[in-house]
Design an enzyme around this catalytic site. Sequence first.
Site, mmCIF file in Angstrom:
data_model
loop_
_atom_site.group_PDB
_atom_site.id
_atom_site.type_symbol
_atom_site.label_atom_id
_atom_site.label_comp_id
_atom_site.label_asym_id
_atom_site.label_seq_id
_atom_site.Cartn_x
_atom_site.Cartn_y
_atom_site.Cartn_z
ATOM 1 N N ILE A 11 0.705 -1.142 0.054
ATOM 2 C CA ILE A 11 0.012 0.094 -0.109
ATOM 3 C C ILE A 11 0.815 1.245 0.128
ATOM 4 C CG2 ILE A 11 -1.717 1.205 1.420
ATOM 5 C CD1 ILE A 11 -2.950 -1.435 2.361
ATOM 6 N N ARG A 66 12.303 1.278 6.634
ATOM 7 C CA ARG A 66 13.635 0.603 7.139
ATOM 8 C C ARG A 66 14.121 0.013 5.837
ATOM 9 N NH1 ARG A 66 11.352 -2.943 12.034
ATOM 10 N NH2 ARG A 66 9.632 -3.223 10.714
ATOM 11 N N ASN A 111 1.602 4.632 7.081
ATOM 12 C CA ASN A 111 1.316 3.257 6.512
ATOM 13 C C ASN A 111 2.388 2.325 7.144
ATOM 14 O OD1 ASN A 111 0.405 1.541 4.240
ATOM 15 N ND2 ASN A 111 2.487 1.331 3.877
ATOM 16 N N TYR A 161 -2.579 -7.297 16.898
ATOM 17 C CA TYR A 161 -2.673 -6.371 15.518
ATOM 18 C C TYR A 161 -3.877 -5.894 15.593
ATOM 19 C CZ TYR A 161 -2.973 -5.362 10.638
ATOM 20 O OH TYR A 161 -3.249 -4.680 9.368
ATOM 21 N N LYS A 166 -4.724 -1.579 15.468
ATOM 22 C CA LYS A 166 -5.428 -0.890 14.517
ATOM 23 C C LYS A 166 -6.444 -0.180 15.348
ATOM 24 C CE LYS A 166 -2.714 -1.586 11.149
ATOM 25 N NZ LYS A 166 -2.092 -0.539 10.496
ATOM 26 N N ILE A 202 -6.224 -7.104 1.004
ATOM 27 C CA ILE A 202 -5.489 -6.312 -0.060
ATOM 28 C C ILE A 202 -4.403 -7.053 -0.268
ATOM 29 C CG2 ILE A 202 -4.414 -4.173 -0.891
ATOM 30 C CD1 ILE A 202 -7.371 -3.732 0.151
ATOM 31 N N THR A 259 -1.161 -7.804 -0.940
ATOM 32 C CA THR A 259 0.119 -7.258 -0.568
ATOM 33 C C THR A 259 1.052 -8.315 -0.170
ATOM 34 O OG1 THR A 259 -0.748 -6.824 1.631
ATOM 35 C CG2 THR A 259 -0.978 -5.227 0.161
ATOM 36 N N PRO A 260 2.380 -8.285 0.106
ATOM 37 C CA PRO A 260 3.229 -9.227 0.482
ATOM 38 C C PRO A 260 2.929 -9.542 1.824
ATOM 39 C CG PRO A 260 4.458 -7.516 -0.438
ATOM 40 C CD PRO A 260 3.273 -7.003 -0.532
#
Length: 249
Positions: free
Chosen positions: A18, A38, A79, A145, A149, A178, A180-181
């Site tokens: 994202i 990073r 993000n 997690y 959030k 989504i 994503t990795p």
Amino acid sequence: MDSLGGAAVVVTGASSGIGLAVAERFVAVGARVMTGSRSQPPGGLGSWVRTDVADPAQADALLAAAVDAFGRVDVVVNNAGVSVEKTVADTTDDDFEHVMGVNVRGVFNVCRAAVRQMTAQPEGGAIINVGSISGHVSDHAMAVYNASKAAVHALTRSIAIDHGADGIRCNAVAPGWIATPMADTTFEQAADPKAARDAAVQRHPVGRLGRPEDVAGLVLWLASDEAAFVSGSVFTIDGALTAQTPIAP
């Protein structure tokens, strides 16, 4: 999105997924972008500062670098995020510190630096935090997690009400699944990764997982003058996944 041409934008966690899509969209509309992460994003995204957002000094340095480069900061997109797939019983102290350090402390650190800078500049600015539907409805075995959030959503509202008079708007986006990795890693842990992905897709009324570009489009709108009266809101973007009851027709 004409108002974003020449805008000074900071995006954290832009090395993939994202964050990368968001940074690319800002560049495409003519914004000046500085990324903080990073690991370095792919080329062509403007300036990059190696940043661990969990470290307050590094968060401050990222905003300071943007001011040095652009003279101001118009938009900040938080993000950067991590996850640990464990129940509360299995979560270690180190797991807790890792997730909360990046997802909550990191967002707080960057928001604090952004608010201090935006308050000092006449034009204020816009902050967009990347939350999650997991802050509204809990994913299984993602206890910390989920909690992190929810904290991001609450912080978003606090900034909006405390600093609206300073010309600062703050909103959050709450993506669902989504592609994503991070999502790939979750599916790969299943006994049958393809079956797990297919099952996830079938649960979405729109018939697919989200794309990073879907989220980027919403972020750009929230950053633009078209959303000038929008603040303190959390926008779900999940293909109607959480709009339905769990009982299939």
